[in-house]
Every structure is written in C-alpha cells, then in structure tokens.
Design a protein around this motif. Structure first.
Motif, PDB file in Angstrom:
ATOM      1  N   ARG A  95    -134.703  80.150  19.034  1.00  0.00           N
ATOM      2  CA  ARG A  95    -133.933  79.828  17.834  1.00  0.00           C
ATOM      3  C   ARG A  95    -132.427  79.895  18.075  1.00  0.00           C
ATOM      4  O   ARG A  95    -131.691  78.971  17.693  1.00  0.00           O
ATOM      5  CB  ARG A  95    -134.320  80.783  16.698  1.00  0.00           C
ATOM      6  CG  ARG A  95    -133.633  80.477  15.371  1.00  0.00           C
ATOM      7  CD  ARG A  95    -134.097  81.417  14.260  1.00  0.00           C
ATOM      8  NE  ARG A  95    -133.557  81.024  12.971  1.00  0.00           N
ATOM      9  CZ  ARG A  95    -132.355  81.398  12.510  1.00  0.00           C
ATOM     10  NH1 ARG A  95    -131.590  82.186  13.247  1.00  0.00           N
ATOM     11  NH2 ARG A  95    -131.936  80.991  11.326  1.00  0.00           N
ATOM     12  N   GLU A  96    -131.955  80.944  18.685  1.00  0.00           N
ATOM     13  CA  GLU A  96    -130.510  81.101  18.854  1.00  0.00           C
ATOM     14  C   GLU A  96    -129.937  80.015  19.756  1.00  0.00           C
ATOM     15  O   GLU A  96    -128.844  79.499  19.504  1.00  0.00           O
ATOM     16  CB  GLU A  96    -130.180  82.496  19.409  1.00  0.00           C
ATOM     17  CG  GLU A  96    -130.413  83.616  18.404  1.00  0.00           C
ATOM     18  CD  GLU A  96    -129.664  83.395  17.099  1.00  0.00           C
ATOM     19  OE1 GLU A  96    -128.475  83.020  17.160  1.00  0.00           O
ATOM     20  OE2 GLU A  96    -130.257  83.589  16.029  1.00  0.00           O
ATOM     21  N   THR A  97    -130.679  79.657  20.797  1.00  0.00           N
ATOM     22  CA  THR A  97    -130.214  78.589  21.679  1.00  0.00           C
ATOM     23  C   THR A  97    -130.151  77.265  20.925  1.00  0.00           C
ATOM     24  O   THR A  97    -129.201  76.493  21.083  1.00  0.00           O
ATOM     25  CB  THR A  97    -131.138  78.449  22.901  1.00  0.00           C
ATOM     26  OG1 THR A  97    -131.288  79.714  23.526  1.00  0.00           O
ATOM     27  CG2 THR A  97    -130.569  77.464  23.901  1.00  0.00           C
ATOM     28  N   ASP A 100    -127.124  77.254  18.668  1.00  0.00           N
ATOM     29  CA  ASP A 100    -125.901  77.070  19.450  1.00  0.00           C
ATOM     30  C   ASP A 100    -125.728  75.610  19.881  1.00  0.00           C
ATOM     31  O   ASP A 100    -124.615  75.074  19.852  1.00  0.00           O
ATOM     32  CB  ASP A 100    -125.914  77.975  20.676  1.00  0.00           C
ATOM     33  CG  ASP A 100    -125.710  79.445  20.327  1.00  0.00           C
ATOM     34  OD1 ASP A 100    -125.242  79.732  19.203  1.00  0.00           O
ATOM     35  OD2 ASP A 100    -126.022  80.295  21.184  1.00  0.00           O
ATOM     36  N   ASP A 144    -129.312  75.829  10.114  1.00  0.00           N
ATOM     37  CA  ASP A 144    -130.362  76.835   9.951  1.00  0.00           C
ATOM     38  C   ASP A 144    -131.614  76.214   9.343  1.00  0.00           C
ATOM     39  O   ASP A 144    -132.742  76.490   9.783  1.00  0.00           O
ATOM     40  CB  ASP A 144    -129.879  77.981   9.057  1.00  0.00           C
ATOM     41  CG  ASP A 144    -128.841  78.861   9.735  1.00  0.00           C
ATOM     42  OD1 ASP A 144    -128.679  78.752  10.965  1.00  0.00           O
ATOM     43  OD2 ASP A 144    -128.193  79.658   9.028  1.00  0.00           O
TER      44      ASP A 144
END
Length: 201
Positions: A95-97, A100, A144
């Motif tokens: 998710r974070e990648t 970004d 998101d």
C-alpha cells in the motif's frame, strides 16, 4: 487472404499472466492458447537505457519459454514499464509503495512503454509502443480511495487506466490507450502481419 484469416493457420501462444492482455487479444478476434507458467528472472543490465527495458524484458520472457516452437507457432511475450523522472516504476510491493508512486505521478506526465516479442522456431521480432500520459493533480483522498478500493498491486506504476483512476485522473494521452493497458493491439496486429509475411517460402 485477409491476414486475420491467415493467422488462423498459426498457433498463437500468449505467454502472459495478465488478464488485461488476455482480454485485449481475445477482443481482437484472435484465436490463441495460453502458455503454462514458467519462471523468468526479470533482470536487466543496470546501464541499459530505461526506454529499452520493456523490449529487453519481452525478449527475455520469450527466450525463457521452455517449449520448442515450430514454424506455425507464434509465441507472444510482452512487458510494460512506467517511466517517470528517468526511473522505472514497477509493481508496488504494498500500500505505501502504491501511494508513493501515485503521488509522484500526480499533476505530471509520464511515459508507458510496452515491449513485445514475436517468435517461432526460426525467427523473432521485437518492437515497442510508447504512450505519454498526463495526470491531473490528485488529492490524497483520491489516491487513498483508489489504492484501498482497487488494490493496484499487480500493475506497473500502481494504476490501471481502465479503472476508476483513468476516468478521474487522466487529462489526456499521446499514443495508444491500449498500450497503457498492457498490449498495443493496433501495432501488434500490424507486426503480426509483417511477421507472417516474412515466413519462409
């Protein structure tokens, strides 16, 4: 003979796990079989220019195919890369990648290149297709929402142009829409026609 009809004399083999590539090839009205899974180490020389990586990897996938090919076989392999700021954005690890990556694409343009290799028992032909994609400025809430709802972890650059984000984020493109989906079908059909015209007499 119309070359689509002539292609029926060949066994087209698509070596791809991508459901989008499978859909696009089927939508062209082509009859094809799917290659079984086989391992490919998708590595490339670090000094290779980024705009040559997709074609290189499509050849690598073709050469790794474990079954022998005959003159009436045509193996199709492909690889798609997203390039922003001179670097390749692959499939996000989580998710974070993904968040970004999309933040880095927001409000800017980037390139999508798909390399394709056609091969039979005696020859091969590699080409690529290049599309420039322009994103509007995205809010954190939009990014998101997309990542959490669509989980684009199997897509280069962390997005699919055919999904929600394509409707709300993409202002315009220069080049093939289907190339951004993963298979430049118009160019593929043109190259297939050339490939069968080059058949041994």
């Amino acid at each position: 003979m119309f070359f689509i009809e002539e292609l029926k004399e060949y066994d087209l083999i698509l070596a791809s796990r991508s459901p989008r590539r499978r859909q696009l090839l089927a939508d062209c009205g082509l009859e094809f079989s799917l290659a079984g899974d086989y391992e490919v180490v998708e590595e490339y020389p670090r000094d290779l220019p980024v705009d040559e990586v997709a074609a290189f990897l499509s050849r690598l996938k073709s050469e790794a195919y474990p079954e022998p090919l005959g003159g009436k076989d045509i193996l199709i392999t492909a690889d798609t890369v997203v390039i922003a700021d001179g670097r390749i954005l692959g499939k996000p690890a989580g998710r974070e990648t993904a968040l970004d990556m999309l933040r880095s694409l927001s409000g800017r343009s980037h390139s999508v290149i798909t390399g394709v290799t056609l091969r039979n028992g005696s020859r091969s032909r590699t080409f690529d297709s290049r599309t420039k994609v322009f994103f509007k400025q995205l809010s954190d809430e939009e990014i998101d929402y997309y990542v959490d709802r669509y989980r684009p972890y199997d897509k280069a650059g962390a997005y699919g142009i055919q999904e929600w984000i394509g409707y709300v984020a993409i202002e315009r493109i220069e080049g093939s829409f289907y190339n951004v989906m993963g298979l430049p079908v118009q160019k593929l059909l043109t190259e297939l026609e050339v490939f069968i015209e080059l058949k041994e007499k």
